[in-house]
Design a protein around this motif. Structure first.
Motif, PDB file in Angstrom:
ATOM      1  N   PRO A 213       0.497  -0.986  -0.101  1.00  0.00           N
ATOM      2  CA  PRO A 213      -0.152  -0.038   0.010  1.00  0.00           C
ATOM      3  C   PRO A 213       0.316   0.766  -0.176  1.00  0.00           C
ATOM      4  CG  PRO A 213      -0.349  -1.576   2.263  1.00  0.00           C
ATOM      5  CD  PRO A 213       0.306  -2.283   1.168  1.00  0.00           C
ATOM      6  N   LEU A 214       0.261   2.583  -0.685  1.00  0.00           N
ATOM      7  CA  LEU A 214       1.536   3.891  -1.242  1.00  0.00           C
ATOM      8  C   LEU A 214       0.777   4.256   0.060  1.00  0.00           C
ATOM      9  CD1 LEU A 214       3.092   2.879  -4.321  1.00  0.00           C
ATOM     10  CD2 LEU A 214       3.623   2.764  -2.555  1.00  0.00           C
ATOM     11  N   ALA A 215      -0.617   4.303   0.122  1.00  0.00           N
ATOM     12  CA  ALA A 215      -1.226   5.821   0.724  1.00  0.00           C
ATOM     13  C   ALA A 215      -2.456   5.007   1.935  1.00  0.00           C
ATOM     14  CB  ALA A 215      -2.736   5.903  -0.561  1.00  0.00           C
ATOM     15  N   GLY A 216      -3.539   6.004   2.106  1.00  0.00           N
ATOM     16  CA  GLY A 216      -3.983   5.510   3.845  1.00  0.00           C
ATOM     17  C   GLY A 216      -3.224   5.556   4.814  1.00  0.00           C
ATOM     18  N   PHE A 217      -2.358   6.441   5.148  1.00  0.00           N
ATOM     19  CA  PHE A 217      -1.516   6.640   5.916  1.00  0.00           C
ATOM     20  C   PHE A 217      -1.936   7.555   6.594  1.00  0.00           C
ATOM     21  CE2 PHE A 217       2.200   5.486   3.071  1.00  0.00           C
ATOM     22  CZ  PHE A 217       2.035   4.117   3.178  1.00  0.00           C
ATOM     23  N   ASP A 218      -0.974   8.283   8.874  1.00  0.00           N
ATOM     24  CA  ASP A 218      -2.220   8.371   9.248  1.00  0.00           C
ATOM     25  C   ASP A 218      -0.933   9.898   9.601  1.00  0.00           C
ATOM     26  OD1 ASP A 218       0.482   8.319  10.903  1.00  0.00           O
ATOM     27  OD2 ASP A 218      -0.452   6.492  12.338  1.00  0.00           O
ATOM     28  N   ALA A 219      -1.166  11.149  10.038  1.00  0.00           N
ATOM     29  CA  ALA A 219      -0.540  12.239   9.445  1.00  0.00           C
ATOM     30  C   ALA A 219       1.348  12.288  10.108  1.00  0.00           C
ATOM     31  CB  ALA A 219      -1.227  13.798  10.590  1.00  0.00           C
ATOM     32  N   GLY A 220       1.313  11.546  11.058  1.00  0.00           N
ATOM     33  CA  GLY A 220       2.299  11.252  11.422  1.00  0.00           C
ATOM     34  C   GLY A 220       3.215  10.583  10.623  1.00  0.00           C
ATOM     35  N   THR A 221       2.816   9.594  10.029  1.00  0.00           N
ATOM     36  CA  THR A 221       3.531   8.805   9.196  1.00  0.00           C
ATOM     37  C   THR A 221       3.686   9.791   7.882  1.00  0.00           C
ATOM     38  OG1 THR A 221       2.960   6.597   9.716  1.00  0.00           O
ATOM     39  CG2 THR A 221       3.406   7.078   7.979  1.00  0.00           C
ATOM     40  N   TRP A 222       3.009  10.472   7.726  1.00  0.00           N
ATOM     41  CA  TRP A 222       3.417  11.228   6.319  1.00  0.00           C
ATOM     42  C   TRP A 222       4.517  12.383   7.363  1.00  0.00           C
ATOM     43  CZ3 TRP A 222       2.637  10.332   1.544  1.00  0.00           C
ATOM     44  CH2 TRP A 222       1.605   9.191   0.842  1.00  0.00           C
TER      45      TRP A 222
END
Length: 316
Positions: A213-222
């Motif tokens: 998966p390349l998306a759907g991460f939380d703000a902390g991960t970004w």
């Protein structure tokens, strides 16, 4: 006859770049460990976003240099840039999964064999490393193994992870060696833009084929991804690439091992992971080995060859 590329004498700007690079890459492992995302996805985004930062500047300022890599003798340097990106992608695609199959300690120690492969590559290129440099490499690699407390488990899964970690060390050595060749005539920004772009493209293919998966991460991960772009990628890898103009790939590979004590200090301050007595002994051996390589290499200068001139590369 040595085939080492010519480099101007070591100077303070290069020293500062190397110090900055070591500090920056030291943040990589703690940040990746903190990120709630697959490691390969993180690797893809850090390379893609780095290209997004470097690309506009490179295209605007280095158009003539980019064009020169498509014709005549410049195509060879362009090929080095592309192959370096392939090797970097192979490093990410082998070493990062290895941490899931074997212990992180074993994966770190086995990937730290990079300077050994770097020395062998230099030998194939016709450069004979002094015995003192080989001794320093050995001490530094043993130091990393002791510092990480590498535990090599005997199981099919762990053996596969160990082999991937060794491959990761080999690929990062190839990446550094190709970068050393490319940086004899190509500016840092042009080289890194091409290298990171190729790496991002290949990692995208790997992630899509592997269902990562390349998306759907939380703000902390970004936020972690952006920190990796600014730190480990742009100030870490790029500063090492800058230094390759004046410092050999072997020396850069050994200096990169200083990431281990740097990461340990960050892990202690940020994650509360206090290094044990064995780790401190290993870090002392690592520092001793690095000192031997740097001082030993300085006392045994290479016989340089003059590179092809490049009038469009003022930041060399």
């Amino acid at each position: 006859m040595s085939t080492a590329p010519h480099r101007p004498p070591f100077h303070p700007v290069t020293t500062g770049a190397l110090v900055l690079a070591v500090v920056a890459v030291s943040s990589s492992a703690p940040l990746v460990a903190f990120a709630a995302a697959p490691a390969l996805a993180v690797a893809f985004w850090r390379n893609l976003l780095s290209v997004a930062v470097l690309g506009p500047f490179s295209v605007a300022r280095r158009r003539a240099e980019f064009r020169s890599l498509l014709v005549g003798a410049g195509r060879r340097e362009g090929l080095y840039c592309v192959l370096s990106g392939v090797a970097l992608a192979a490093h990410f695609a082998t070493w990062m999964p290895s941490t899931k199959l074997t212990s992180v300690a074993a994966a770190t120690a086995l990937c730290a064999t990079q300077p050994i492969w770097q020395g062998l590559i230099a030998r194939v290129q016709g450069r004979r490393l002094p015995g003192v440099v080989w001794a320093g490499i050995g001490v530094a690699v043993v130091g990393v193994a002791v510092a990480t407390g590498a535990d090599f488990a005997v199981s099919g899964r762990a053996v596969a992870g160990d082999l991937l970690a060794v491959a990761g060390g080999m690929f990062v050595a190839v990446y550094t060696a190709l970068g050393e060749r490319a940086r004899t005539t190509i500016s840092t920004t042009t080289y890194t833009t091409i290298c990171y772009g190729v790496c991002a493209l290949l990692l995208l293919v790997v992630c899509l084929v592997g269902g990562v998966p390349l998306a759907g991460f939380d703000a902390g991960t970004w936020a972690v991804v952006l920190a990796l772009v600014a730190g480990a990628q742009l100030l870490g890898h790029s500063m090492f690439n800058y230094a390759l103009r004046r410092v050999s790939a072997t020396t850069v590979s050994v200096l990169a091992l200083l990431e281990a004590p740097g990461a340990a200090l960050i892990g202690w301050a940020w994650l509360g992971q206090l290094p044990g007595a064995t780790a401190l002994l290993g870090l002392a051996l690592l520092l001793a080995g690095v000192a031997v390589v740097v001082l030993g290499g300085a006392r045994h200068p290479r016989h340089p060859r003059a590179p092809r001139s490049c009038t469009s590369c003022p930041d060399k």
